[in-house]
Design an enzyme around this catalytic site. Sequence first.
Site, PDB file in Angstrom:
ATOM      1  N   HIS A   1      15.196  30.339  13.085  1.00 32.18           N
ATOM      2  CA  HIS A   1      16.718  29.919  12.524  1.00 32.18           C
ATOM      3  C   HIS A   1      17.597  30.860  13.139  1.00 32.18           C
ATOM      4  CE1 HIS A   1      19.710  27.753  10.452  1.00 32.18           C
ATOM      5  NE2 HIS A   1      19.368  28.192   9.285  1.00 32.18           N
TER       6      HIS A   1
ATOM      7  N   ASP B   1      22.380  30.460  20.326  1.00 33.17           N
ATOM      8  CA  ASP B   1      21.855  32.081  20.090  1.00 33.17           C
ATOM      9  C   ASP B   1      21.466  32.586  21.564  1.00 33.17           C
ATOM     10  OD1 ASP B   1      22.301  32.332  17.374  1.00 33.17           O
ATOM     11  OD2 ASP B   1      20.487  31.303  16.995  1.00 33.17           O
TER      12      ASP B   1
ATOM     13  N   HIS C   1      16.296  22.977  20.592  1.00 35.55           N
ATOM     14  CA  HIS C   1      16.525  22.839  19.115  1.00 35.55           C
ATOM     15  C   HIS C   1      16.374  21.426  18.589  1.00 35.55           C
ATOM     16  CE1 HIS C   1      20.096  22.133  16.362  1.00 35.55           C
ATOM     17  NE2 HIS C   1      20.287  23.397  16.493  1.00 35.55           N
TER      18      HIS C   1
HETATM   19  N1  ACO Z   1       9.903  27.684  24.095  1.00 36.65           N
HETATM   20  C1  ACO Z   1       8.724  27.059  24.794  1.00 36.65           C
HETATM   21  N2  ACO Z   1       8.580  26.014  24.132  1.00 36.65           N
HETATM   22  C2  ACO Z   1       9.148  25.333  23.253  1.00 36.65           C
HETATM   23  C3  ACO Z   1      10.357  26.098  22.811  1.00 36.65           C
HETATM   24  C4  ACO Z   1      10.758  27.086  23.201  1.00 36.65           C
HETATM   25  N3  ACO Z   1      11.894  27.766  22.880  1.00 36.65           N
HETATM   26  N4  ACO Z   1      10.645  25.034  21.937  1.00 36.65           N
HETATM   27  C5  ACO Z   1      10.019  23.968  21.670  1.00 36.65           C
HETATM   28  N5  ACO Z   1       8.907  24.176  22.632  1.00 36.65           N
HETATM   29  C6  ACO Z   1       7.846  23.289  22.785  1.00 36.65           C
HETATM   30  C7  ACO Z   1       6.804  23.237  21.869  1.00 36.65           C
HETATM   31  O1  ACO Z   1       5.695  24.012  22.087  1.00 36.65           O
HETATM   32  C8  ACO Z   1       6.587  21.737  21.826  1.00 36.65           C
HETATM   33  O2  ACO Z   1       5.826  21.605  23.064  1.00 36.65           O
HETATM   34  P1  ACO Z   1       4.368  20.535  22.893  1.00 36.65           P
HETATM   35  O3  ACO Z   1       5.090  19.148  22.714  1.00 36.65           O
HETATM   36  O4  ACO Z   1       3.644  20.782  24.072  1.00 36.65           O
HETATM   37  O5  ACO Z   1       3.512  20.945  21.892  1.00 36.65           O
HETATM   38  C9  ACO Z   1       7.854  21.043  22.244  1.00 36.65           C
HETATM   39  O6  ACO Z   1       8.839  21.907  22.899  1.00 36.65           O
HETATM   40  C10 ACO Z   1       8.391  20.537  21.060  1.00 36.65           C
HETATM   41  O7  ACO Z   1       8.634  21.663  20.058  1.00 36.65           O
HETATM   42  P2  ACO Z   1       8.994  21.610  18.427  1.00 36.65           P
HETATM   43  O8  ACO Z   1       8.432  22.732  17.898  1.00 36.65           O
HETATM   44  O9  ACO Z   1       7.918  20.210  17.984  1.00 36.65           O
HETATM   45  O10 ACO Z   1      10.409  21.556  18.271  1.00 36.65           O
HETATM   46  P3  ACO Z   1      11.225  21.604  16.920  1.00 36.65           P
HETATM   47  O11 ACO Z   1      12.360  20.510  17.091  1.00 36.65           O
HETATM   48  O12 ACO Z   1      10.303  21.698  15.735  1.00 36.65           O
HETATM   49  O13 ACO Z   1      11.782  23.157  17.054  1.00 36.65           O
HETATM   50  C11 ACO Z   1      12.925  25.063  17.573  1.00 36.65           C
HETATM   51  C12 ACO Z   1      13.027  23.302  17.323  1.00 36.65           C
HETATM   52  C13 ACO Z   1      12.352  25.735  16.066  1.00 36.65           C
HETATM   53  C14 ACO Z   1      14.330  25.418  17.479  1.00 36.65           C
HETATM   54  C15 ACO Z   1      12.038  25.559  18.765  1.00 36.65           C
HETATM   55  O14 ACO Z   1      12.698  24.881  19.948  1.00 36.65           O
HETATM   56  C16 ACO Z   1      12.092  26.858  18.844  1.00 36.65           C
HETATM   57  O15 ACO Z   1      11.151  27.628  18.409  1.00 36.65           O
HETATM   58  N6  ACO Z   1      12.909  27.736  19.633  1.00 36.65           N
HETATM   59  C17 ACO Z   1      13.015  29.010  19.707  1.00 36.65           C
HETATM   60  C18 ACO Z   1      13.848  29.918  18.631  1.00 36.65           C
HETATM   61  C19 ACO Z   1      15.288  29.319  18.397  1.00 36.65           C
HETATM   62  O16 ACO Z   1      15.879  29.632  19.648  1.00 36.65           O
HETATM   63  N7  ACO Z   1      15.793  29.017  17.510  1.00 36.65           N
HETATM   64  C20 ACO Z   1      17.191  29.070  17.260  1.00 36.65           C
HETATM   65  C21 ACO Z   1      17.843  27.575  16.975  1.00 36.65           C
HETATM   66  S1  ACO Z   1      19.347  27.477  16.821  1.00 36.65           S
HETATM   67  C22 ACO Z   1      19.739  27.933  15.326  1.00 36.65           C
HETATM   68  O17 ACO Z   1      18.982  27.929  14.342  1.00 36.65           O
HETATM   69  C23 ACO Z   1      21.165  28.343  15.336  1.00 36.65           C
END
Ligand code: ACO
Length: 463
Positions: A289, A385, A329
């Site tokens: 987050h 971010d 996201h």
């Molecule tokens: N890098 C690589 N792969 C990713 C990323 C990433 N940053 N984010 C998602 N994926 C992949 C997952 O591995 C998954 O792949 P799969 O379908 O092969 O298993 C797919 O994309 C879907 O990902 P989920 O985790 O189901 O997506 P979710 O909506 O739950 O997660 C989140 C959103 C937590 C923001 C995620 O994209 C992440 O971890 N990003 C990196 C951390 C980040 O930048 N967070 C800031 C968010 S903005 C904020 O809070 C202000």
Amino acid sequence: MSKTTSEAAPAAATTQDSQALEVRDARTGRTYRMPIIEAGVEGDQAIRGMDLRQVKVNAGDFGLMSYDPAFMNTASCKSAITFIDGDKGILRYRGYPIEQLAEGATFLEVAWLLRNGELPAQAEYDKWVHDITFHTYVHENIKRFLEGFRYDAHPMSMLCSSVAALSSFYPEAKNIFDPEQRYVSIIRLLAKLPTIAAFCYRHIKGLPFIYPDNDLSYGENFLSMIARMSEPKYEANPVFVKALEVLFILHADHEQNCSTNAVRAVGSSHVDPFSAVAAGIAALYGPLHGGANEAVLRMIEEIGHPKNIPGFIEGVKGGKGQRLMGFGHRVYKSYDPRARIVKQLADQVFAEIGMDKDLEIAMELERIALSDDYFISRKLYPNVDFYTGLIYRSMAFPTDFFTVLFAVARTAGWLAQWEEMLLDKEQKIARPRQIYTGYGERPYTNTLTTKNPRTKKKDSLRR
Ligand code: ACO
């Protein structure tokens, strides 16, 4: 879900009889009719989760629940504060596009807007700014217990516990249904967050605390408490003041994100707002987050050089647990509108003070990821971010401190959402259901030889 843009004021929720979902239970052959509630002007539609409880096999059954880990498709509230269309990359506070607010508004104006629903008249704004400025000082004891933290304490831990402790200084804040008390608590939180945040910074740096300067604007005063040394009057770099203002506006609210959900859930127990906001700070601390801006910089430092990017990207795609931080996201699946503004802001800040040394790595990471099928097919785009950390670092904020800056800004949204939740007649204490997967009943048997084992001497010496 269809979303149509509307200029109209939010309509009351309506339940039309023709608007219903008919479901047939294959187990019993029974058909159920569940009203579809149109809860907002943007076309959001839902059935009430409680309507599922009528779906039973036997009369004595508990009834059907919906199973939705991580609230992927569950609306926990009706809210008139922030609108996001993740597919179109739209973010609006109270109907106003984020781009326009970032361009023309101040952070305190936005804080007023979030809480009150309309832009302030001049007299309202003057009073709001005056009241917040008047409450920037903290009790001297706060300084004392901040001094108790170790020099390398994470500032988010310090901030979280200090904000929780504020509730002990203002016991009257528990009168949450008294509008006067709510107002003063909101003012105190907006006013004191920058002071406590700056004190955390000064503690880590081993520098004396700088008291608020009430002649300065919100942003200037914050930078003064962070950076002032022996000069009698601190003069902030106007580019930094503007950057902070814009970043605070972008981070001020984001509807039902993890930390806002925490504030609402904790607040739903009717605890005071200081405790509820402390819960939001705890949620924001996590790397998935608000901690992401810190994680982005650590990732960039780990990559070290643009030549290492392809190998890093392959590692991410290989699914070995490493993610491309600052990408993806839960809601935005085309682009994050805040990321676009932050990128422009980064250009302005770097034009003033020189290019950040890792900007090249960030831009190359973005370029490669945006052209790679792994990221394209999963709709992973840079989020807010991705670039904020680079801006904050070029302003000389330590990496640990980035999420604190986010928390100061998000306090405005948390408080608006907290108050909306309290005044919403439909809300009760937040209490989800579960699907129990553990053992059925079984008898207790004693597996121990002693119930009160003594610590061995050599163990205690080693501690
Ligand atoms: N890098 C690589 N792969 C990713 C990323 C990433 N940053 N984010 C998602 N994926 C992949 C997952 O591995 C998954 O792949 P799969 O379908 O092969 O298993 C797919 O994309 C879907 O990902 P989920 O985790 O189901 O997506 P979710 O909506 O739950 O997660 C989140 C959103 C937590 C923001 C995620 O994209 C992440 O971890 N990003 C990196 C951390 C980040 O930048 N967070 C800031 C968010 S903005 C904020 O809070 C202000």
